[in-house]
Design an enzyme around this catalytic site. Structure first.
Site, PDB file in Angstrom:
ATOM      1  N   ARG A   1       1.021  -0.781   0.162  1.00  0.00           N
ATOM      2  CA  ARG A   1       0.075   0.187   0.017  1.00  0.00           C
ATOM      3  C   ARG A   1       0.768   0.788  -0.321  1.00  0.00           C
ATOM      4  O   ARG A   1       1.786   1.049   0.472  1.00  0.00           O
ATOM      5  CB  ARG A   1      -1.023   0.012   0.877  1.00  0.00           C
ATOM      6  CG  ARG A   1      -2.092  -1.042   1.226  1.00  0.00           C
ATOM      7  CD  ARG A   1      -2.915  -0.481   0.245  1.00  0.00           C
ATOM      8  NE  ARG A   1      -4.415  -1.399   0.154  1.00  0.00           N
ATOM      9  CZ  ARG A   1      -4.614  -1.902  -0.645  1.00  0.00           C
ATOM     10  NH1 ARG A   1      -3.783  -2.376  -1.599  1.00  0.00           N
ATOM     11  NH2 ARG A   1      -5.809  -2.617  -0.374  1.00  0.00           N
TER      12      ARG A   1
ATOM     13  N   HIS B   1      -1.628   0.259 -10.198  1.00  0.00           N
ATOM     14  CA  HIS B   1      -1.535  -0.605  -8.710  1.00  0.00           C
ATOM     15  C   HIS B   1      -2.857  -1.862 -10.082  1.00  0.00           C
ATOM     16  O   HIS B   1      -3.979  -2.742  -9.636  1.00  0.00           O
ATOM     17  CB  HIS B   1      -3.364  -0.146  -8.478  1.00  0.00           C
ATOM     18  CG  HIS B   1      -3.471  -0.884  -7.103  1.00  0.00           C
ATOM     19  ND1 HIS B   1      -3.820  -0.326  -5.816  1.00  0.00           N
ATOM     20  CD2 HIS B   1      -3.406  -1.841  -7.008  1.00  0.00           C
ATOM     21  CE1 HIS B   1      -4.691  -1.404  -5.526  1.00  0.00           C
ATOM     22  NE2 HIS B   1      -4.387  -2.642  -5.798  1.00  0.00           N
TER      23      HIS B   1
END
Ligand code: NDP
Ligand code: OXD
Length: 311
Positions: free
Chosen positions: A226, A274
């Site tokens: 993250r 991502h």
């Protein structure tokens, strides 16, 4: 008995999930309505959820048995106070395979110095062969479903692999560390560091200037965990001094990464959008349905989120 299941995600996701989900429910002998919305939230038994879902207030869902996340990372929902039923996260063979391939690919890029050799400047450099993997130390922060699989894949390639987790662990093929002391140790060894930690109050801003300085000079960083695990400005500063040679980043504090962000143009940073790994409906629908079966039978859920530790 007919169950009411709310699939709460974007249209594109529904297109991918509808077939596999209905097929798995049918194979399990479960009679269920699966809809994108319900006029009567009190009739809903299960919510299949992604962070892209607009659903934030679960209080009208008074008969809910569980919320089943299609994502592995649950930081955007796990502290939702209106959610008072069990929350499960996604552990999917397809997701794990994808992450192993992403991490292995980027790890080998850095290990082999592929950029340097592919972008040859016209100068023959016969003496720049990379070391063997057995002479390269890789650290993986986070030894869960994804981190442990990536660490073991690296170990199978002969890398000297170290891993770090919150609680003490033993994973075949690696040296395991835990706690603050263990973190200092693994950072001091890792020429390539992979971040596969969940975002929690404990892991936010983990890789700050101090911790980046503990890595061997010229280390490479791969972050598919993250964005908030890294302090952006500290990373850029560490790249400027050569403390970090390169960072491959898949996740960001703000997504999509704004077009003006320094990461896009920094020569020491590779940005991927991502895409490290994706939950695959073909395999993940089985995991969701297995948890619905378990709830019906009163059995413990798979991959239950511990709302105290936050993952
Ligand atoms: P898991 O919950 O299975 O594993 C988390 C690991 O992190 C565990 O080993 C846990 O330790 C460790 N950990 C948690 N908190 C701490 C801490 N404070 N100190 C040290 N170790 C800690 O997660 P997954 O492996 O399934 O996924 C990891 C993350 O990957 C997700 O949360 C998500 O953010 C990210 N992800 C990114 C994707 C992408 O495409 N970029 C796709 C999917 C996931 P312990 O074993 O002791 O519990
Ligand atoms: C996830 C992700 O958490 O895709 O599943 O990041």
């Amino acid at each position: 008995m007919t169950l009411n299941i709310l699939f709460s995600d974007r249209d594109e996701a529904w297109t991918k999930w509808e077939g596999p989900l209905r097929a798995e429910l049918h194979a399990a002998g479960i009679t269920a309505n699966v809809h994108r919305s319900y006029d009567t939230p009190q009739s809903v038994d299960f919510v299949i959820y992604s962070p892209a879902s607009p659903l934030q207030d679960f209080s009208p869902y008074t008969n809910l048995k569980a919320v089943l996340s299609m994502w592995a990372g649950v930081e955007s929902i796990q502290d939702n106070r209106t959610l008072t039923v069990p929350l499960t996260r996604m552990v999917d063979p397809g997701l794990t395979e994808g992450m192993v391939e992403y991490v292995t690919g980027h790890m080998l890029r850095h290990h082999l110095g592929l950029d340097r050799h592919i972008k040859s400047s016209g100068t023959w450099m016969p003496k720049t062969a990379p070391p063997l993997a057995r002479n390269r130390t890789v650290g993986v922060l986070g030894l869960g479903a994804l981190g442990a699989a990536c660490a073991q894949a690296a170990a199978r390639l002969n890398f000297d692999v170290h891993g770090w987790s919150r609680t003490p662990k033993s994973v075949a093929g690696l040296t395991c560390h835990d706690g603050e002391e263990g973190l200092g140790k693994i950072l001091s060894l890792s020429e390539i560091l992979v971040l596969l930690l969940p975002l929690t109050d404990q892991t936010r801003d983990l890789m700050n200037a101090h911790r980046l300085s503990l890595l061997p000079k010229g280390a490479c960083l791969i972050n598919p965990g993250r964005g908030h695990l890294i302090v952006d400005d500290d990373l850029v500063a560490a790249l400027e001094t050569g403390q970090i040679a390169h960072a491959t980043l898949d996740v960001f504090r703000q997504e999509p990464l704004p077009s003006s962000h320094v990461f896009w143009s920094h020569p020491g940073i590779t940005v991927t959008p991502h895409i490290a790994a994706e939950t695959r409906a073909e395999t993940a629908a089985k995991v969701i349905v297995e948890n619905i079966i378990r709830a019906q039978k009163g059995q413990p859920f798979l991959h239950l989120v511990d709302r105290t530790s936050g993952y």
